[in-house]
Design a protein around this motif. Sequence first.
Motif, short mmCIF file in Angstrom:
data_model
loop_
_atom_site.label_atom_id
_atom_site.label_comp_id
_atom_site.label_asym_id
_atom_site.label_seq_id
_atom_site.Cartn_x
_atom_site.Cartn_y
_atom_site.Cartn_z
N VAL A 134 0.85 -1.20 0.00
CA VAL A 134 0.00 0.00 0.00
C VAL A 134 0.88 1.24 0.00
O VAL A 134 2.04 1.20 0.43
CB VAL A 134 -0.93 0.04 1.23
CG1 VAL A 134 -1.92 -1.11 1.23
CG2 VAL A 134 -0.13 0.06 2.53
N GLU A 135 0.31 2.35 -0.43
CA GLU A 135 1.05 3.61 -0.40
C GLU A 135 0.96 4.27 0.97
O GLU A 135 1.90 4.91 1.43
CB GLU A 135 0.47 4.57 -1.47
CG GLU A 135 1.20 5.90 -1.57
CD GLU A 135 2.69 5.75 -1.84
OE1 GLU A 135 3.48 6.54 -1.26
OE2 GLU A 135 3.07 4.83 -2.59
N ASP A 136 -0.18 4.07 1.63
CA ASP A 136 -0.45 4.70 2.92
C ASP A 136 0.00 3.78 4.05
O ASP A 136 -0.65 2.77 4.35
CB ASP A 136 -1.96 5.00 3.02
CG ASP A 136 -2.32 5.86 4.22
OD1 ASP A 136 -1.41 6.31 4.94
OD2 ASP A 136 -3.53 6.08 4.44
N VAL A 137 1.13 4.12 4.68
CA VAL A 137 1.68 3.30 5.76
C VAL A 137 1.79 4.13 7.04
O VAL A 137 2.44 5.17 7.07
CB VAL A 137 3.08 2.75 5.39
CG1 VAL A 137 3.69 2.00 6.58
CG2 VAL A 137 2.98 1.85 4.17
N LYS A 161 11.75 8.85 6.25
CA LYS A 161 12.67 8.76 5.12
C LYS A 161 12.31 7.59 4.20
O LYS A 161 12.49 7.67 2.98
CB LYS A 161 14.10 8.58 5.64
CG LYS A 161 15.19 8.69 4.59
CD LYS A 161 16.56 8.36 5.17
CE LYS A 161 16.95 9.29 6.31
NZ LYS A 161 18.31 8.97 6.85
N TYR A 162 11.77 6.52 4.78
CA TYR A 162 11.46 5.34 3.98
C TYR A 162 9.98 5.19 3.65
O TYR A 162 9.53 4.12 3.24
CB TYR A 162 12.00 4.09 4.67
CG TYR A 162 13.51 4.02 4.58
CD1 TYR A 162 14.12 3.49 3.45
CD2 TYR A 162 14.31 4.54 5.59
CE1 TYR A 162 15.51 3.45 3.35
CE2 TYR A 162 15.70 4.53 5.50
CZ TYR A 162 16.29 3.97 4.36
OH TYR A 162 17.67 3.94 4.26
N GLY A 163 9.22 6.27 3.82
CA GLY A 163 7.87 6.27 3.26
C GLY A 163 6.69 6.27 4.19
O GLY A 163 5.54 6.18 3.72
N ALA A 164 6.88 6.33 5.51
CA ALA A 164 5.73 6.39 6.42
C ALA A 164 4.93 7.66 6.13
O ALA A 164 5.49 8.73 5.92
CB ALA A 164 6.19 6.38 7.87
N THR A 165 3.62 7.52 6.09
CA THR A 165 2.74 8.67 5.82
C THR A 165 2.09 9.19 7.09
O THR A 165 1.63 10.34 7.14
CB THR A 165 1.65 8.27 4.83
OG1 THR A 165 0.99 7.09 5.30
CG2 THR A 165 2.23 7.99 3.45
#
Length: 407
Positions: A134-137, A161-165
Amino acid sequence: MGKKRIQIFDTTLRDGEQIPGCQLNAKEKIKIAKKLEFLGVDVIEAGFPISSPGDYQSVKEICKSVSNTVICALSRAVEKDIEIAGLALKYAKRPRIHTGIGTSNCHIRYKFNSTPEKIIERAISAVKYAKKFVEDVEFYAEDAGRTENEFLSKICENVIKYGATVINIPDTTGACLPEEYGKKIRFLKENVKGIHKIILSTHCHNDLGLATANSLFGVMNGAEQVECTINGIGERAGNTSLEEIVMIFKQNSHLNLFTNINTKLIYSTSYLVSECTGMKVQANKAIVGVNAFSHSSGIHQDGVIKKRETYESINPEDVGINKSSIILTARSGRAALAFRYKKLGYFLNQNYLDLVYSIFLKYADEKKEITDMELKIILKKANFNNKKNNKVLHTNTNNNSLRINVL
């Protein structure tokens, strides 16, 4: 200054269901999820898919049943957990994986037998793997309330930095004081690189009765999402109560905070969750307890009858309750008695009210509460006493109401 919208993340179906004795089936979960979407919550944490086949299936079916709300599934920082969560969310229109790990010294040392460096590595790996599904983490730093701010700041920077939203800052044991929790949120807002890119979330437990207060202080210091449950249900003493935090924002316009919650649906949602879980709402529970808008003290009753705001800061209609309740007890006065008789269609003049009230007190001293049926019995007894004392009783019937006058 414009108003700031706070997102409401409801975890009734995940954290709320962790109460001992509370077991929801898939049908009940779907029913509650639909009601939560109608209520206006931004995120529904539907469950912990790896925990059981039933929970996995429930999350999957909720995804099919909900159209607009974000559906979130919980996982530990374990690849299998994350994979199962991703599969369960396959049919979600707006999926989110909620993954994380304990960050306090207590959790690192005793729960994981690990080191801060290894915990950061696991956190990064979990977020990176979740992004494949998923994009939303959302990342949770479990026991953040007791985590040193410097280390918490470091782990937040890395997962961003690694994508947490979204980053969740749980007061897992409910140990924080409101000012302390607020300062922690403020520290992160001011010291974490890239914090402006993500949503900072509160997740507070009620072990010391401070969950709602801590969430409030978190939001006042920069958090943009509140994680909460209907009726405040949850592990141990429960979680932040959705109805409390939402109504605090609504009733205090100077905070410049608002949510998308349709507050007129709060009471019916509370009732549904109580009915499905079997968890009764305590009578004096704020907002949704049966006594929240009930008055039994004569002084309070008189004030509310004259002007509701005298003893109520919230209009019951704002949360889906038709009106305040005047409960007749031995502490009630003549004003409340006359009010209740008027509701039944009887208009008593002062002389007759005095007579009825003297009989009422004898009944009230023997009972916790006087019912409408008993009020009619008291009226008959007063009428009998009048005739016995050779007084004349005149009744005038107008518009189906009975006006009683003693001569």
